[in-house]
Design a protein around this motif. Structure first.
Motif, PDB file in Angstrom:
ATOM      1  N   TYR A   1      -2.672  16.779  -2.657  1.00  0.00           N
ATOM      2  CA  TYR A   1      -3.940  16.067  -2.534  1.00  0.00           C
ATOM      3  C   TYR A   1      -4.430  16.043  -1.091  1.00  0.00           C
ATOM      4  O   TYR A   1      -5.613  16.265  -0.811  1.00  0.00           O
ATOM      5  N   SER A   2      -3.508  15.766  -0.157  1.00  0.00           N
ATOM      6  CA  SER A   2      -3.896  15.615   1.246  1.00  0.00           C
ATOM      7  C   SER A   2      -2.681  15.732   2.142  1.00  0.00           C
ATOM      8  O   SER A   2      -1.656  15.094   1.879  1.00  0.00           O
TER       9      SER A   2
ATOM     10  N   PHE B   1      -1.988  12.280   3.630  1.00  0.00           N
ATOM     11  CA  PHE B   1      -1.318  11.389   2.694  1.00  0.00           C
ATOM     12  C   PHE B   1       0.156  11.741   2.594  1.00  0.00           C
ATOM     13  O   PHE B   1       1.026  10.874   2.590  1.00  0.00           O
TER      14      PHE B   1
ATOM     15  N   ARG C   1      -4.910   3.968   8.146  1.00  0.00           N
ATOM     16  CA  ARG C   1      -5.428   5.055   7.316  1.00  0.00           C
ATOM     17  C   ARG C   1      -4.281   5.894   6.789  1.00  0.00           C
ATOM     18  O   ARG C   1      -3.348   6.171   7.545  1.00  0.00           O
ATOM     19  N   PRO C   2      -4.279   6.307   5.543  1.00  0.00           N
ATOM     20  CA  PRO C   2      -5.310   6.065   4.540  1.00  0.00           C
ATOM     21  C   PRO C   2      -5.457   4.573   4.212  1.00  0.00           C
ATOM     22  O   PRO C   2      -4.486   3.812   4.271  1.00  0.00           O
ATOM     23  N   THR C   3      -6.681   4.196   3.885  1.00  0.00           N
ATOM     24  CA  THR C   3      -6.981   2.799   3.589  1.00  0.00           C
ATOM     25  C   THR C   3      -6.416   2.405   2.226  1.00  0.00           C
ATOM     26  O   THR C   3      -6.050   3.264   1.417  1.00  0.00           O
TER      27      THR C   3
ATOM     28  N   GLN D   1      -7.512   5.134  -4.988  1.00  0.00           N
ATOM     29  CA  GLN D   1      -8.219   6.314  -5.502  1.00  0.00           C
ATOM     30  C   GLN D   1      -7.228   7.455  -5.730  1.00  0.00           C
ATOM     31  O   GLN D   1      -7.282   8.168  -6.738  1.00  0.00           O
ATOM     32  N   TYR D   2      -6.314   7.600  -4.787  1.00  0.00           N
ATOM     33  CA  TYR D   2      -5.251   8.604  -4.898  1.00  0.00           C
ATOM     34  C   TYR D   2      -4.367   8.326  -6.115  1.00  0.00           C
ATOM     35  O   TYR D   2      -4.049   9.240  -6.892  1.00  0.00           O
TER      36      TYR D   2
ATOM     37  N   LYS E   1       0.832  -1.213   0.000  1.00  0.00           N
ATOM     38  CA  LYS E   1       0.000   0.000   0.000  1.00  0.00           C
ATOM     39  C   LYS E   1       0.862   1.256   0.000  1.00  0.00           C
ATOM     40  O   LYS E   1       0.577   2.232  -0.715  1.00  0.00           O
TER      41      LYS E   1
ATOM     42  N   ASP F   1      -8.121   1.209  -0.273  1.00  0.00           N
ATOM     43  CA  ASP F   1      -9.020   1.767  -1.295  1.00  0.00           C
ATOM     44  C   ASP F   1      -8.731   3.243  -1.531  1.00  0.00           C
ATOM     45  O   ASP F   1      -8.733   3.709  -2.681  1.00  0.00           O
ATOM     46  N   GLU F   2      -8.467   3.971  -0.459  1.00  0.00           N
ATOM     47  CA  GLU F   2      -8.169   5.404  -0.604  1.00  0.00           C
ATOM     48  C   GLU F   2      -6.849   5.616  -1.338  1.00  0.00           C
ATOM     49  O   GLU F   2      -6.712   6.555  -2.130  1.00  0.00           O
TER      50      GLU F   2
ATOM     51  N   THR G   1      -6.185   9.399  -9.163  1.00  0.00           N
ATOM     52  CA  THR G   1      -6.306  10.864  -9.238  1.00  0.00           C
ATOM     53  C   THR G   1      -5.005  11.493  -9.726  1.00  0.00           C
ATOM     54  O   THR G   1      -5.006  12.386 -10.572  1.00  0.00           O
TER      55      THR G   1
END
Length: 436
Positions: free
Chosen positions: A72-73, A76, A101-103, A109-110, A48, A105-106, A113
């Motif tokens: 983005y974050s 992150f 976290r971040p997971t 998504q990142y 991950k 899935d996140e 993006t």
């Protein structure tokens, strides 16, 4: 550069970017969701984290190209920063696996993006040469992490990993390894091509070499077993002092991933738990182990200049080539790289078409090869990217040649890898040299 040339350059850059991102996803395609978050040792990272980090690097590049770029974050960035102090305090490397976290899935998504942002930037912006080069650095950085990800999957899953594609490895007839005489003299070392290279491969500079001998092949499991049978791990006289301390502290008795079962040595890797193949290059040995073997064998490790000359110098034509076989890109009949999909070393003698001008074989692919050289900048070195390579100019040794986990676009004869002297989870081997 004309407008048509710029369009072609941008098109090529977009293709490279997409190909690289697709290869990253292919490596993790068959993983279960639980696999993505596990960190099995302080030296590896959860899948991950790799997926996120290679995306975050493009953000750091964008922030250098556009002062108004918004990350983005913040969360992150804090997690995905590896060691870049300019972007805040990095998350503890050994604790990347305790963060839920971040997971996963996140993170994906990142990943998607950032893909969209970079593709839009390449398509819509009038890229100057600097911007194009910065994105190329990001692509090659991702290639490096693809290889690191393969190392980590070996530690995390070994034979439980199911790659999307796996090609059969052909057995070779038994070969008697030779040593090859290489003429000394002045040699111009470093990258001399026109494509991408890292700053640490520059500038070209002249070195003087005495005549020397170098092994035709990397040291094999059979050769290394002879060192072990002769008490190589029990006799301190073969070891550097720091290396002997590592042997005792870590209870080393063999290369990493080797296991002794009913008095026979086995290795646990992507191909399963299998008896040691005597004709494969020895893999997962540290610099200390390589150096100790050489001392036992009354030989030594080559310097990186000796390695590069044996790999790339054509004495007849008095010219240096990008690869051992010439300047043509790597192909599956010349070397064992990530795109070979073997997921293991091949036996010595598998790639006669890839031999160097002096007659050395398997200098590209299979295993990275330790050299005797300290990792530092070449004379006249200038950093090409802040906080990237030059911050490691201490306590590291240079390795050359790539491995079966190295992406094809990453490797060339001048490429310099570097690791600490005790590290061995990478696909590392060596070949010996001798004075004449």
């Amino acid at each position: 550069m004309t407008s048509n040339q710029e369009l072609e350059a941008n098109k090529s850059l977009l293709e490279q970017f997409r190909e690289t991102r697709s290869r990253t996803l292919e490596i993790v395609k068959t993983l279960e969701k639980d696999d993505f978050i596990v960190q099995t040792a302080f030296f590896m990272s959860p899948p991950k984290w790799h997926i996120g980090h290679v995306s975050w690097i493009y953000e750091t590049i964008m922030s250098k190209l556009n002062k108004n770029y918004e990350f983005y974050s913040k969360e992150f960035s804090e997690y995905l920063n590896s060691y870049y102090q300019q972007f805040g305090i990095p998350h503890d490397k050994g604790l990347r696996g305790v963060v839920s976290r971040p997971t996963t899935d996140e993170i994906f998504q990142y990943f998607n993006t950032i893909n969209q942002r970079i593709e839009k930037f390449i398509k819509n912006e009038n890229l100057n040469e600097n911007a194009r080069n910065m994105i190329i650095i990001g692509i090659h950085h991702e290639c490096q992490h693809q290889e690191l990800l393969v190392y980590d999957l070996q530690h995390l899953l070994a034979e439980q990993y199911r790659p999307v594609k796996k090609n059969e490895i052909k057995k070779q007839s038994k070969i008697e390894p030779n040593t090859i005489h290489v003429k000394g003299g002045l040699y111009t070392m470093g990258y001399n091509g026109k494509e991408f290279c890292y700053d640490i491969e520059l500038p070209e500079h002249v070195v003087y070499l005495n005549d020397y001998k170098i092994d035709e092949f990397p040291v094999t499991n059979q050769q290394y077993l002879e060192f072990m049978k002769d008490g190589g791990y029990e006799k301190y006289k073969y070891w550097l002092s720091d290396g002997w301390e590592k042997v005792k502290a870590n209870k080393w008795k063999s290369p990493m991933y080797w296991e002794k079962i009913n008095d026979k040595w086995y290795v646990r890797d992507f191909l399963g738990i299998r008896e040691i193949n005597p004709n494969e290059p020895v893999c997962h040995v540290s610099y200390y182990e390589a150096d100790a073997y050489c001392k036992w064998a009354n030989k030594r490790l080559p310097t990186e200049a000796e390695w590069e000359k044996a790999a790339c110098w054509n004495e007849e034509k008095q010219e240096k080539t990008t690869y051992p076989w010439g300047n043509e890109e790597p192909t599956e009949d010349k070397c064992n790289l990530l795109e070979s999909h073997h997921w293991s070393c091949t036996e010595i003698g598998t790639y006669p078409n890839g031999q160097s001008h002096v007659g050395c074989q398997q200098m590209i692919g299979d295993v990275w090869e330790w050299t005797a050289s300290e990792f530092t900048g070449y004379p006249g070195f200038r950093s090409g990217f802040e906080e990237y390579n030059d911050k490691w100019f201490t306590n590291q040794k240079v390795l050359r040649g790539g491995s079966f986990g190295t992406p094809r676009m990453s490797i060339r004869g001048s490429y310099r890898n570097f690791f600490r002297l005790d590290e061995r989870w990478l696909f590392s081997g060596f070949r010996c040299a001798e004075d004449i």
